[in-house]
Design a protein around this motif. Structure first.
Motif, PDB file in Angstrom:
ATOM      1  N   VAL A   1      19.133  -8.420   6.929  1.00  0.00           N
ATOM      2  CA  VAL A   1      18.195  -8.339   5.813  1.00  0.00           C
ATOM      3  C   VAL A   1      18.913  -7.925   4.529  1.00  0.00           C
ATOM      4  CG1 VAL A   1      16.211  -7.043   4.929  1.00  0.00           C
ATOM      5  CG2 VAL A   1      16.268  -7.708   7.309  1.00  0.00           C
ATOM      6  N   THR A   2      18.503  -8.536   3.428  1.00  0.00           N
ATOM      7  CA  THR A   2      18.911  -8.102   2.095  1.00  0.00           C
ATOM      8  C   THR A   2      17.654  -7.797   1.303  1.00  0.00           C
ATOM      9  OG1 THR A   2      20.889  -9.475   2.168  1.00  0.00           O
ATOM     10  CG2 THR A   2      20.153  -8.746  -0.007  1.00  0.00           C
ATOM     11  N   HIS A   3      17.553  -6.570   0.792  1.00  0.00           N
ATOM     12  CA  HIS A   3      16.408  -6.151  -0.021  1.00  0.00           C
ATOM     13  C   HIS A   3      16.854  -6.233  -1.476  1.00  0.00           C
ATOM     14  CE1 HIS A   3      12.735  -3.272  -0.010  1.00  0.00           C
ATOM     15  NE2 HIS A   3      12.701  -4.101  -1.036  1.00  0.00           N
ATOM     16  N   GLU A   4      16.330  -7.235  -2.196  1.00  0.00           N
ATOM     17  CA  GLU A   4      16.844  -7.573  -3.521  1.00  0.00           C
ATOM     18  C   GLU A   4      16.194  -6.858  -4.696  1.00  0.00           C
ATOM     19  OE1 GLU A   4      17.717 -11.888  -4.055  1.00  0.00           O
ATOM     20  OE2 GLU A   4      16.703 -12.007  -2.104  1.00  0.00           O
ATOM     21  N   ARG A   5      14.893  -6.654  -4.635  1.00  0.00           N
ATOM     22  CA  ARG A   5      14.221  -6.045  -5.785  1.00  0.00           C
ATOM     23  C   ARG A   5      13.000  -5.261  -5.310  1.00  0.00           C
ATOM     24  NH1 ARG A   5      13.584 -11.305  -7.908  1.00  0.00           N
ATOM     25  NH2 ARG A   5      14.486 -10.522  -9.820  1.00  0.00           N
ATOM     26  N   PRO A   6      12.536  -4.330  -6.121  1.00  0.00           N
ATOM     27  CA  PRO A   6      11.398  -3.511  -5.705  1.00  0.00           C
ATOM     28  C   PRO A   6      10.066  -4.256  -5.814  1.00  0.00           C
ATOM     29  CG  PRO A   6      12.127  -2.848  -7.895  1.00  0.00           C
ATOM     30  CD  PRO A   6      13.093  -3.894  -7.409  1.00  0.00           C
ATOM     31  N   ALA A   7       9.138  -3.793  -5.017  1.00  0.00           N
ATOM     32  CA  ALA A   7       7.734  -4.194  -5.143  1.00  0.00           C
ATOM     33  C   ALA A   7       6.935  -2.894  -5.169  1.00  0.00           C
ATOM     34  CB  ALA A   7       7.313  -5.064  -3.964  1.00  0.00           C
ATOM     35  N   ARG A   8       5.841  -2.905  -5.904  1.00  0.00           N
ATOM     36  CA  ARG A   8       5.072  -1.669  -6.127  1.00  0.00           C
ATOM     37  C   ARG A   8       3.684  -1.761  -5.490  1.00  0.00           C
ATOM     38  NH1 ARG A   8       8.659   0.765  -8.935  1.00  0.00           N
ATOM     39  NH2 ARG A   8       9.908  -0.262 -10.517  1.00  0.00           N
TER      40      ARG A   8
ATOM     41  N   THR B   1       0.845  -1.202   0.000  1.00  0.00           N
ATOM     42  CA  THR B   1       0.000   0.000   0.000  1.00  0.00           C
ATOM     43  C   THR B   1       0.878   1.250   0.000  1.00  0.00           C
ATOM     44  OG1 THR B   1      -0.097   0.033   2.414  1.00  0.00           O
ATOM     45  CG2 THR B   1      -1.847  -1.183   1.256  1.00  0.00           C
ATOM     46  N   GLU B   2       0.265   2.393  -0.216  1.00  0.00           N
ATOM     47  CA  GLU B   2       0.985   3.675  -0.240  1.00  0.00           C
ATOM     48  C   GLU B   2       1.791   3.911   1.028  1.00  0.00           C
ATOM     49  OE1 GLU B   2       1.164   6.301  -2.502  1.00  0.00           O
ATOM     50  OE2 GLU B   2       0.041   5.209  -4.035  1.00  0.00           O
ATOM     51  N   ASP B   3       1.234   3.526   2.171  1.00  0.00           N
ATOM     52  CA  ASP B   3       1.935   3.794   3.431  1.00  0.00           C
ATOM     53  C   ASP B   3       3.133   2.868   3.646  1.00  0.00           C
ATOM     54  OD1 ASP B   3       0.023   1.710   3.838  1.00  0.00           O
ATOM     55  OD2 ASP B   3       0.168   1.984   5.995  1.00  0.00           O
ATOM     56  N   MET B   4       3.344   1.906   2.760  1.00  0.00           N
ATOM     57  CA  MET B   4       4.505   1.011   2.847  1.00  0.00           C
ATOM     58  C   MET B   4       5.651   1.459   1.936  1.00  0.00           C
ATOM     59  SD  MET B   4       2.708  -2.692   2.737  1.00  0.00           S
ATOM     60  CE  MET B   4       1.298  -3.078   3.739  1.00  0.00           C
ATOM     61  N   LEU B   5       5.484   2.577   1.252  1.00  0.00           N
ATOM     62  CA  LEU B   5       6.513   3.037   0.320  1.00  0.00           C
ATOM     63  C   LEU B   5       7.630   3.769   1.055  1.00  0.00           C
ATOM     64  CD1 LEU B   5       4.274   4.271  -2.629  1.00  0.00           C
ATOM     65  CD2 LEU B   5       5.180   1.975  -2.174  1.00  0.00           C
ATOM     66  N   VAL B   6       8.768   3.917   0.387  1.00  0.00           N
ATOM     67  CA  VAL B   6       9.942   4.531   0.993  1.00  0.00           C
ATOM     68  C   VAL B   6       9.695   6.015   1.239  1.00  0.00           C
ATOM     69  CG1 VAL B   6      12.403   4.988   0.760  1.00  0.00           C
ATOM     70  CG2 VAL B   6      11.435   2.893  -0.213  1.00  0.00           C
ATOM     71  N   SER B   7       9.702   6.374   2.518  1.00  0.00           N
ATOM     72  CA  SER B   7       9.557   7.771   2.938  1.00  0.00           C
ATOM     73  C   SER B   7      10.516   8.035   4.083  1.00  0.00           C
ATOM     74  CB  SER B   7       8.126   8.053   3.424  1.00  0.00           C
ATOM     75  OG  SER B   7       7.208   7.901   2.385  1.00  0.00           O
ATOM     76  N   LEU B   8      11.073   9.217   4.098  1.00  0.00           N
ATOM     77  CA  LEU B   8      11.959   9.635   5.183  1.00  0.00           C
ATOM     78  C   LEU B   8      11.568  11.049   5.602  1.00  0.00           C
ATOM     79  CD1 LEU B   8      15.383   8.409   3.766  1.00  0.00           C
ATOM     80  CD2 LEU B   8      14.054   7.349   5.596  1.00  0.00           C
TER      81      LEU B   8
ATOM     82  N   ARG C   1       8.894  12.752   3.664  1.00  0.00           N
ATOM     83  CA  ARG C   1       9.111  12.937   2.225  1.00  0.00           C
ATOM     84  C   ARG C   1       9.140  11.588   1.528  1.00  0.00           C
ATOM     85  NH1 ARG C   1      14.280  14.349   0.975  1.00  0.00           N
ATOM     86  NH2 ARG C   1      14.989  13.462   2.913  1.00  0.00           N
ATOM     87  N   ARG C   2       8.413  11.477   0.422  1.00  0.00           N
ATOM     88  CA  ARG C   2       8.461  10.262  -0.393  1.00  0.00           C
ATOM     89  C   ARG C   2       9.786  10.233  -1.116  1.00  0.00           C
ATOM     90  NH1 ARG C   2       4.196   7.741  -2.085  1.00  0.00           N
ATOM     91  NH2 ARG C   2       4.037   7.465   0.132  1.00  0.00           N
ATOM     92  N   ILE C   3      10.542   9.163  -0.918  1.00  0.00           N
ATOM     93  CA  ILE C   3      11.851   9.025  -1.547  1.00  0.00           C
ATOM     94  C   ILE C   3      11.749   8.201  -2.823  1.00  0.00           C
ATOM     95  CG2 ILE C   3      14.234   8.227  -1.225  1.00  0.00           C
ATOM     96  CD1 ILE C   3      13.415  10.603   0.579  1.00  0.00           C
ATOM     97  N   HIS C   4      11.099   7.020  -2.724  1.00  0.00           N
ATOM     98  CA  HIS C   4      10.921   6.140  -3.885  1.00  0.00           C
ATOM     99  C   HIS C   4       9.508   5.565  -3.832  1.00  0.00           C
ATOM    100  CE1 HIS C   4      15.225   6.287  -4.514  1.00  0.00           C
ATOM    101  NE2 HIS C   4      15.432   5.822  -3.299  1.00  0.00           N
ATOM    102  N   PRO C   5       8.877   5.353  -4.970  1.00  0.00           N
ATOM    103  CA  PRO C   5       7.515   4.804  -4.990  1.00  0.00           C
ATOM    104  C   PRO C   5       7.500   3.273  -4.966  1.00  0.00           C
ATOM    105  CG  PRO C   5       8.146   5.406  -7.212  1.00  0.00           C
ATOM    106  CD  PRO C   5       9.306   5.788  -6.311  1.00  0.00           C
ATOM    107  N   VAL C   6       8.312   2.674  -4.072  1.00  0.00           N
ATOM    108  CA  VAL C   6       8.397   1.221  -3.960  1.00  0.00           C
ATOM    109  C   VAL C   6       8.365   0.817  -2.486  1.00  0.00           C
ATOM    110  CG1 VAL C   6       9.641   0.889  -6.150  1.00  0.00           C
ATOM    111  CG2 VAL C   6      10.930   1.255  -4.037  1.00  0.00           C
ATOM    112  N   TYR C   7       8.094  -0.461  -2.251  1.00  0.00           N
ATOM    113  CA  TYR C   7       8.042  -1.089  -0.934  1.00  0.00           C
ATOM    114  C   TYR C   7       9.333  -0.795  -0.171  1.00  0.00           C
ATOM    115  CZ  TYR C   7       7.344  -5.336   2.067  1.00  0.00           C
ATOM    116  OH  TYR C   7       7.169  -6.244   3.081  1.00  0.00           O
TER     117      TYR C   7
END
Length: 124
Positions: A69-76, A19-26, A29-35
């Protein structure tokens, strides 16, 4: 009688829709539109907690002790993810697990999660 613990190989899983609230924000501020990795860690911890919680006695609890943890690929947004935790080692002190997150394009991330058993209320 000894404590009941999960068995090596035992699994717990959960399904998550990004969901939107799981996207990268710091800092708001929204940093990237991915998980985000933060959300992935939360879901890994939730699946790992399910491994131990079902075996608790009334006076027991557990707390996260170690996580890698290793984060390998994006999810949208809208992607369905499956988070699976599998026990790799257990004793009276700790429960170690490997956790994987899979999405439509393949494995999103993986890691290890160790929980330490404590007496209920010990941290409170």
């Amino acid at each position: 009688m000894g404590r009941v613990r999960p068995a090596v190989g035992e699994e717990a899983s959960l399904e998550v829709t990004v969901t939107e609230d799981m996207l990268v924000s710091l800092g708001g501020r929204r940093i990237h539109p991915v998980y985000s990795t933060v959300s992935m860690v939360l879901h890994m911890e939730e699946a790992g907690r399910d491994l131990v919680e079902r075996h608790f006695r009334p006076d027991e609890d557990a707390t996260g002790y170690q996580l890698a943890v290793t984060h390998e690929r994006p999810a949208r947004v809208g992607d369905r993810l499956r988070v699976v935790a599998r026990v790799t080692g257990v004793d009276d002190r700790d429960c170690a697990s490997e956790v994987e997150v899979h999405g439509p394009a393949g494995r999103v991330g993986h890691g290890s999660f160790v929980q330490r058993y404590i007496r209920k209320g010990q941290l409170g």
